[in-house]
Write a protein that holds these residues in place. Structure first.
Motif, PDB file in Angstrom:
ATOM      1  N   GLU A 128      42.743  36.394  33.671  1.00 54.38           N
ATOM      2  CA  GLU A 128      43.744  35.223  34.388  1.00 54.38           C
ATOM      3  C   GLU A 128      44.875  35.474  34.055  1.00 54.38           C
ATOM      4  O   GLU A 128      46.172  34.962  34.463  1.00 54.38           O
ATOM      5  CB  GLU A 128      42.952  34.033  33.260  1.00 54.38           C
ATOM      6  CG  GLU A 128      43.728  32.721  33.661  1.00 54.38           C
ATOM      7  CD  GLU A 128      42.964  31.615  32.699  1.00 54.38           C
ATOM      8  OE1 GLU A 128      41.995  31.781  32.198  1.00 54.38           O
ATOM      9  OE2 GLU A 128      43.634  30.381  32.740  1.00 54.38           O
ATOM     10  N   GLU A 163      46.649  37.634  36.642  1.00 46.19           N
ATOM     11  CA  GLU A 163      46.779  36.874  37.479  1.00 46.19           C
ATOM     12  C   GLU A 163      48.017  35.827  37.420  1.00 46.19           C
ATOM     13  O   GLU A 163      49.015  35.608  38.148  1.00 46.19           O
ATOM     14  CB  GLU A 163      45.799  35.894  37.797  1.00 46.19           C
ATOM     15  CG  GLU A 163      44.904  36.634  38.951  1.00 46.19           C
ATOM     16  CD  GLU A 163      43.561  35.566  39.162  1.00 46.19           C
ATOM     17  OE1 GLU A 163      44.054  34.406  39.473  1.00 46.19           O
ATOM     18  OE2 GLU A 163      42.563  36.099  39.698  1.00 46.19           O
ATOM     19  N   LEU A 164      48.155  35.043  36.384  1.00 42.32           N
ATOM     20  CA  LEU A 164      49.445  34.055  35.960  1.00 42.32           C
ATOM     21  C   LEU A 164      50.764  35.136  36.043  1.00 42.32           C
ATOM     22  O   LEU A 164      51.733  34.489  36.445  1.00 42.32           O
ATOM     23  CB  LEU A 164      49.148  33.488  34.651  1.00 42.32           C
ATOM     24  CG  LEU A 164      47.919  32.354  34.656  1.00 42.32           C
ATOM     25  CD1 LEU A 164      47.720  31.852  33.277  1.00 42.32           C
ATOM     26  CD2 LEU A 164      48.457  31.112  35.608  1.00 42.32           C
ATOM     27  N   ARG A 207      51.421  37.654  37.772  1.00 45.69           N
ATOM     28  CA  ARG A 207      51.707  38.030  38.971  1.00 45.69           C
ATOM     29  C   ARG A 207      52.221  36.779  39.765  1.00 45.69           C
ATOM     30  O   ARG A 207      53.057  36.881  40.509  1.00 45.69           O
ATOM     31  CB  ARG A 207      50.516  38.542  39.641  1.00 45.69           C
ATOM     32  CG  ARG A 207      50.112  40.157  39.231  1.00 45.69           C
ATOM     33  CD  ARG A 207      49.457  40.724  40.300  1.00 45.69           C
ATOM     34  NE  ARG A 207      48.084  40.075  40.480  1.00 45.69           N
ATOM     35  CZ  ARG A 207      46.904  40.520  39.743  1.00 45.69           C
ATOM     36  NH1 ARG A 207      47.193  41.749  39.149  1.00 45.69           N
ATOM     37  NH2 ARG A 207      46.085  40.456  39.912  1.00 45.69           N
ATOM     38  N   MET A 208      51.607  35.774  39.426  1.00 47.12           N
ATOM     39  CA  MET A 208      51.918  34.408  40.118  1.00 47.12           C
ATOM     40  C   MET A 208      53.596  34.112  39.738  1.00 47.12           C
ATOM     41  O   MET A 208      54.390  33.447  40.496  1.00 47.12           O
ATOM     42  CB  MET A 208      50.981  33.175  39.537  1.00 47.12           C
ATOM     43  CG  MET A 208      51.063  32.072  40.393  1.00 47.12           C
ATOM     44  SD  MET A 208      50.874  32.393  42.286  1.00 47.12           S
ATOM     45  CE  MET A 208      49.115  32.846  41.854  1.00 47.12           C
ATOM     46  N   THR A 265      47.205  26.148  41.342  1.00 48.88           N
ATOM     47  CA  THR A 265      46.046  27.095  41.238  1.00 48.88           C
ATOM     48  C   THR A 265      44.923  26.241  41.376  1.00 48.88           C
ATOM     49  O   THR A 265      44.839  25.163  40.969  1.00 48.88           O
ATOM     50  CB  THR A 265      46.254  27.766  40.121  1.00 48.88           C
ATOM     51  OG1 THR A 265      46.338  26.972  39.058  1.00 48.88           O
ATOM     52  CG2 THR A 265      47.334  28.713  40.084  1.00 48.88           C
ATOM     53  N   SER A 269      46.814  35.965  43.902  1.00 51.26           N
ATOM     54  CA  SER A 269      47.891  36.273  43.031  1.00 51.26           C
ATOM     55  C   SER A 269      49.042  37.291  42.899  1.00 51.26           C
ATOM     56  O   SER A 269      50.096  37.498  42.686  1.00 51.26           O
ATOM     57  CB  SER A 269      47.204  36.570  41.705  1.00 51.26           C
ATOM     58  OG  SER A 269      46.307  37.597  41.959  1.00 51.26           O
ATOM     59  N   ASN A 270      48.775  38.347  44.228  1.00 50.50           N
ATOM     60  CA  ASN A 270      49.458  39.116  44.605  1.00 50.50           C
ATOM     61  C   ASN A 270      50.544  38.628  45.798  1.00 50.50           C
ATOM     62  O   ASN A 270      51.129  39.672  46.501  1.00 50.50           O
ATOM     63  CB  ASN A 270      48.721  40.561  45.005  1.00 50.50           C
ATOM     64  CG  ASN A 270      47.938  40.785  46.229  1.00 50.50           C
ATOM     65  OD1 ASN A 270      47.729  39.389  46.640  1.00 50.50           O
ATOM     66  ND2 ASN A 270      47.130  41.369  46.398  1.00 50.50           N
ATOM     67  N   SER A 271      50.569  37.607  45.860  1.00 49.88           N
ATOM     68  CA  SER A 271      51.194  36.951  47.129  1.00 49.88           C
ATOM     69  C   SER A 271      50.928  37.212  48.433  1.00 49.88           C
ATOM     70  O   SER A 271      51.553  36.873  49.541  1.00 49.88           O
ATOM     71  CB  SER A 271      52.522  37.004  46.675  1.00 49.88           C
ATOM     72  OG  SER A 271      53.196  38.192  47.330  1.00 49.88           O
ATOM     73  N   SER A 275      39.796  32.685  42.101  1.00 45.26           N
ATOM     74  CA  SER A 275      40.556  31.752  42.156  1.00 45.26           C
ATOM     75  C   SER A 275      42.035  31.926  43.064  1.00 45.26           C
ATOM     76  O   SER A 275      42.281  32.861  43.272  1.00 45.26           O
ATOM     77  CB  SER A 275      41.290  31.380  40.610  1.00 45.26           C
ATOM     78  OG  SER A 275      42.275  32.280  40.358  1.00 45.26           O
ATOM     79  N   THR A 289      45.866  30.224  44.869  1.00 43.48           N
ATOM     80  CA  THR A 289      46.991  29.582  44.632  1.00 43.48           C
ATOM     81  C   THR A 289      47.560  28.912  45.886  1.00 43.48           C
ATOM     82  O   THR A 289      47.564  29.616  46.945  1.00 43.48           O
ATOM     83  CB  THR A 289      48.250  30.381  44.098  1.00 43.48           C
ATOM     84  OG1 THR A 289      47.926  31.014  43.001  1.00 43.48           O
ATOM     85  CG2 THR A 289      49.172  29.470  43.710  1.00 43.48           C
TER      86      THR A 289
END
Lengths: 182, 280
Positions: B97, B100-101, B103-104, B118, B152-154, B267, B269
């Motif tokens: 998590e 991911e955050l 990367r976000m 998210t 998360s990697n867009s 999850s 976004t």
């Protein structure tokens, strides 16, 4: 030397070796097989079983030697086993005439010997400062129980040992010995 | 009882008593007798041998006397192991998590006009590659239909197709009903990324409606064009893995591998707000 005499000497020699092995087993093997933290009186039960089958004088000497060897090989400071073993053997010798088989006198003698052995342990523990109740419950009673358990294999081993020498025993003990063996 | 009265027994008894008394006294006084020492020399080698037997049997008696204790200990250790496994599992989840955050945050720095929400994926259709899934957040969190969703990697995942107060449904770009305006980052060649049934099973999608002379090469990055106002411009769709020219239709199309790992998502976004791209 006549053949029966040679057989008797061979029997006694092998009995002595058998007892010596029993001492070693008690000192080396049973410490690894402790139940409730105690080692059983294996040699004592063997002596009792031997005493029910063997010559009285030889058994007495063997009992004293085995007791002495046990206390020497073992790390205990007291050497009371020769006396205890001799008394146990004497009880067996006295009891065996009253029965036709070997099991009952062996059992009775073993019970008596284990009780005396337990008393010896209790006295020694108390001399070394252990509380009486704790010594009784924690060591003496488990030792008696474990001794009773090992009595059966000791009896069977002894019976197996003497199966080979049944004939020489019969010749030595005469008619009574033959009847007892049967 | 005759034996007890015999001379032999009495003598043996005296000898035994003397031995017992002498050796006990010597032992108590701290003198180790020569006989004892000698006997030990004789017995110790044999004793070592029998000790080996004893060592081989070591611990077997514990099966009898310590069974209950060992069982309880085993239960306790199992319990502890379960607790530790739980802790390790939650630590792994937290780390994932956290990644991911992180990367976000990078994505947010790149696209200042984006607003994110998210959402955990709470349901998915069966199969190796999910193309339709349910999110645990909906209109109460500002999520509504036709909002793009990204990983998360867009990388682009897809869009919201339906939304309730506390839930929403989404379909991915590999779903057969999906179409996304796209262009080649290198050559600017435009096309539409659509879902293809056969490619979907591999987790890929197709870049279709390309000009027959479009400059497309394997390895090119495909981005969203922003046309259609569902997706913002510049989101990474994927990479070209194969370029095929259809002789009969005189068109060219390409196979695209999505940038986002669609099969392993837990999850996503949702981009709830962004500046619309207006074509010149």
């Amino acid at each position: 030397m006549s053949r029966p005499g040679f057989a008797a000497i061979l029997r006694m020699t092998l009995t002595a070796i058998y007892t010596f092995i029993a001492v070693l087993i008690q000192c080396s093997v049973f410490p690894h097989l402790r139940i409730f933290g105690v080692i059983p009186e294996f040699t004592l039960t063997v002596i009792v079983c031997v005493a029910c089958r063997e010559d009285e004088k030889f058994t007495s000497v063997l009992a004293v030697c085995a007791g002495f060897l046990l206390d020497t090989v073992g790390s205990g400071g007291f050497t009371l086993s020769p006396l205890l073993f001799l008394l146990a053997a004497a009880v067996s010798i006295a009891v065996k005439d009253a029965f036709r088989n070997k099991f009952a006198p062996s059992l009775i003698s073993a019970a008596a010997a284990l009780t005396v052995g337990a008393v010896k342990t209790l006295v020694l523990l108390c001399i070394k400062g252990a509380p009486f109740a704790a010594a009784l419950a924690g060591t003496v009673l488990p030792q008696m129980l474990y001794g009773a358990i090992v009595f059966f294999p000791a009896y069977l081993l002894t019976a197996l040992h003497y199966t080979v020498f049944r004939k020489s025993l019969a010749q030595k003990n005469g008619i009574r010995g033959v009847l007892n063996e049967r | 009882m005759k034996f007890f009265k015999s001379k032999f027994f009495i003598i043996t008894l005296i000898v035994a008593a003397v031995i017992a008394a002498t050796f006990t006294a010597m032992s108590l006084l701290g003198y180790s007798s020569y006989i004892k020492t000698g006997l030990n020399y004789l017995t110790v080698p044999v004793q070592k041998l029998s000790d080996l037997v004893g060592r081989a049997l070591d611990g077997y008696s514990s099966y009898i006397t310590e069974f209950d204790r060992l069982k309880a200990e085993n239960e306790e250790l199992k319990k502890q192991m379960d607790e530790m496994l739980d802790e390790v599992q939650s630590a792994k989840a937290l780390r994932s998590e956290n990644d991911e955050l992180r990367r976000m945050l990078e994505v947010k720095k790149e696209h200042l006009d984006y607003k994110f929400e998210t959402a955990d994926i709470v349901g998915r259709e069966d199969g190796n590659y999910m193309t339709v899934f349910t999110l645990g957040r909906g209109q109460n969190n500002g999520i509504d239909r036709d909002m793009p969703i990204i990983a998360s990697n867009s990388g682009l995942i897809g869009r919201i197709t339906d939304a309730g107060a506390t839930w929403s449904k989404a379909c991915s770009i590999i779903d057969t009903g999906s179409s996304v305006g796209a262009f080649d980052e290198r050559s600017r060649a435009a096309g539409i990324v659509v879902g293809d049934y056969e490619l979907r099973l591999k987790g890929y999608c197709r870049l279709a409606y390309l000009q027959s002379d479009a400059d497309i090469e394997v390895g090119d990055r495909i981005l969203t064009s922003g046309v259609g106002s569902v997706y913002p411009r510049g989101l990474i769709i994927g990479t070209v893995t194969e370029v095929i020219y259809d002789e009969s239709l005189r068109t060219k199309y390409a196979t695209v591998k999505p940038y986002a790992e669609i099969s392993g998502l837990s999850s996503v976004t949702v981009v709830t707000s962004f500046e619309r791209y207006i074509e010149d």
